[in-house]
Scaffold this active site. Structure first.
Site, PDB file in Angstrom:
ATOM      1  N   GLU A   1       0.834  -1.210   0.000  1.00 36.06           N
ATOM      2  CA  GLU A   1       0.000   0.000   0.000  1.00 36.06           C
ATOM      3  C   GLU A   1       0.868   1.259   0.000  1.00 36.06           C
ATOM      4  O   GLU A   1       0.571   2.245  -0.675  1.00 36.06           O
ATOM      5  CB  GLU A   1      -0.901   0.025   1.235  1.00 36.06           C
ATOM      6  CG  GLU A   1      -2.014  -1.000   1.174  1.00 36.06           C
ATOM      7  CD  GLU A   1      -2.799  -1.053   2.474  1.00 36.06           C
ATOM      8  OE1 GLU A   1      -2.996   0.011   3.102  1.00 36.06           O
ATOM      9  OE2 GLU A   1      -3.192  -2.166   2.871  1.00 36.06           O
ATOM     10  N   ARG A   2       1.946   1.221   0.786  1.00 38.10           N
ATOM     11  CA  ARG A   2       2.802   2.420   0.881  1.00 38.10           C
ATOM     12  C   ARG A   2       3.563   2.648  -0.419  1.00 38.10           C
ATOM     13  O   ARG A   2       3.784   3.796  -0.812  1.00 38.10           O
ATOM     14  CB  ARG A   2       3.733   2.286   2.093  1.00 38.10           C
ATOM     15  CG  ARG A   2       2.943   2.496   3.364  1.00 38.10           C
ATOM     16  CD  ARG A   2       3.645   2.159   4.640  1.00 38.10           C
ATOM     17  NE  ARG A   2       2.659   2.278   5.720  1.00 38.10           N
ATOM     18  CZ  ARG A   2       2.777   1.736   6.911  1.00 38.10           C
ATOM     19  NH1 ARG A   2       3.842   1.026   7.225  1.00 38.10           N
ATOM     20  NH2 ARG A   2       1.817   1.901   7.825  1.00 38.10           N
TER      21      ARG A   2
END
Ligand SMILES: Cc1cc2nc3c(=O)[nH]c(=O)nc-3n(C[C@H](O)[C@H](O)[C@H](O)COP(=O)(O)OP(=O)(O)OC[C@H]3O[C@@H](n4cnc5c(N)ncnc54)[C@H](O)[C@@H]3O)c2cc1C
Length: 381
Positions: A241-242
């Protein structure tokens, strides 16, 4: 981003560029007004074979690595509405990768295949009114009752929350803290689930919701992995996600830079083009330098992630620097537009307000700094 892309990745880029220019960009203002992307976007991307790029091929996915996802994000971002890549990533990456990684064959057949084929839309429900950065404090409880779990609680700021067909939900099944968290897939038509769309400052094409669970029954077979193992799953998902947010921030920043450069080459004041003033040459030179540094950190984070090496420090640095760069670029690039940069009609104005969310989601800048400090022996013993 400057790297040696493969022929296959370049082909994906060309296909997407054409699709986005013809089918997404002309519609984004309507989608922003509607507060959501249409289901046809997911169906189209599935048809092109690009919706479940990283999902398992045996369940209809592409079996590709993160570089393909990076191309997808970069090309979707060209539509000028960050809500579009957010909606697609919340579905394909955030909600569905966890099911693919930790779900049993039945769950994967239903949800991973449904997601890859664009028939089902997913969302990831972790954040709550009293548990955002501190995921281990979440309170939404799931209690086993025969063959079901009965869920009570609420979730906040959930992307795709009102358009989703399923929610990959973090729940408390055990003791307080990180060890009592599980992940379960909740069909959106489950009795006892209510949803409310939230109004945001930007990213309008991505719908964001509050979810309420009141004695909501879900089959126990929808649990991902074993009970009370969910915290580690959420943390493992955070890496991807990051990186998604890092790539999105780099693409957004570059788009804003290009808008500002074009404007500086045409707008005149006091008899000169704006880029005739050294102050603007220098300000945009600073923006470009930061973008290139953000891209380099992001490339390094992706490389380490794909090599399977410990990458928490590198990914946190990429996410921190790229999203802060997007905010800095938004402010600088909007300024050169003068009044126009504050108008909804202006692409730069819309990108400016969209950039504000980047330093919050998937772990805020403060959380990234904490992770970097811990990984680099910066915490006093
Ligand atoms: C547009 C958008 C989409 C989102 N989509 C999703 C989604 O799909 N699914 C989902 O589960 N969540 C989603 N979120 C929620 C997001 O993950 C949270 O907003 C984020 O984790 C921060 O939590 P919070 O808002 O509760 O802020 P808080 O945790 O209350 O933090 C408030 C402030 O305090 C700071 N802070 C917190 N802890 C510390 C600390 N230890 N040291 C220093 N400062 C600290 C934070 O950085 C922040 O500045 C979304 C949010 C937004 C804005």
């Amino acid at each position: 981003m400057d790297r040696e892309w493969t022929d296959e990745q370049n082909l994906l880029r060309r296909t997407l560029r054409d699709y986005v220019a013809k089918n997404v960009t002309p519609n984004v203002l309507d989608w922003e007004a509607a507060g959501e992307v249409p289901r046809s976007l997911f169906a189209d991307l599935a048809e092109l074979g690009v919706l479940g790029l990283r999902l398992s091929p045996e369940y209809g996915g592409g079996g590709q690595d993160f570089w393909f996802t990076a191309v997808l994000i970069d090309e979707l971002m060209r539509c000028g509405s960050i809500g579009v890549p957010v909606a697609v990533m919340a579905h394909a990456e955030f909600a569905t990768m966890l099911i693919d990684r930790y779900g049993g064959p039945g769950l994967r057949e239903t949800y991973v295949r449904g997601a890859a084929e664009g028939r089902l839309i997913g969302s990831l429900g972790v954040s709550e009114p009293d548990a955002g950065s501190d995921v281990s404090a979440l309170r939404t409880r799931a209690v086993r009752d025969g063959g079901d779990y009965v869920i009570n609680g609420s979730k906040l700021y959930i992307s795709n929350g009102t358009i989703a067909d399923y929610i990959t939900l973090a729940v408390r099944t055990g003791e307080p803290g990180a060890h009592g968290v599980s992940m379960i897939v909740v069909p959106a038509d489950s009795p006892g689930l209510r949803r409310r769309r939230l109004k945001k400052l930007g990213t309008h094409a991505s719908d964001t919701a509050e979810l309420f669970f009141e004695d909501c029954r879900v089959p126990a077979a929808n649990l991902l992995g074993a009970e009370n193992q969910g915290f580690g799953m959420i943390m493992s998902g955070f890496e991807g996600e990051r990186l998604v947010l890092s790539v999105m921030a780099c693409s957004l920043a570059r788009l804003m830079f290009e808008e500002a450069r074009n404007w500086g080459q045409q707008r005149r004041a006091f008899g000169r083009k704006l880029l005739g003033f050294q102050v603007w040459q220098h300000r945009l030179a600073d923006v470009l330098t930061r973008i290139e540094a953000a891209e380099a950190l992001t490339l390094r984070g992706i490389d380490r992630y794909l090599a399977g090496r410990p990458a928490q420090s590198e990914i946190s640095m990429a996410k921190l620097f790229a999203t802060e760069t997007a905010r800095m670029a938004a402010s600088e690039c909007a300024q050169i537009f003068g009044g126009l940069g504050y108008m909804e009609e202006c692409l730069m104005g819309r990108l400016h307000r969209d950039a504000l969310a980047m330093t919050i989601g998937a772990g805020s800048s403060e959380i990234m700094r904490g992770l970097i400090a811990r990984a680099n022996d910066l915490v006093a013993s």
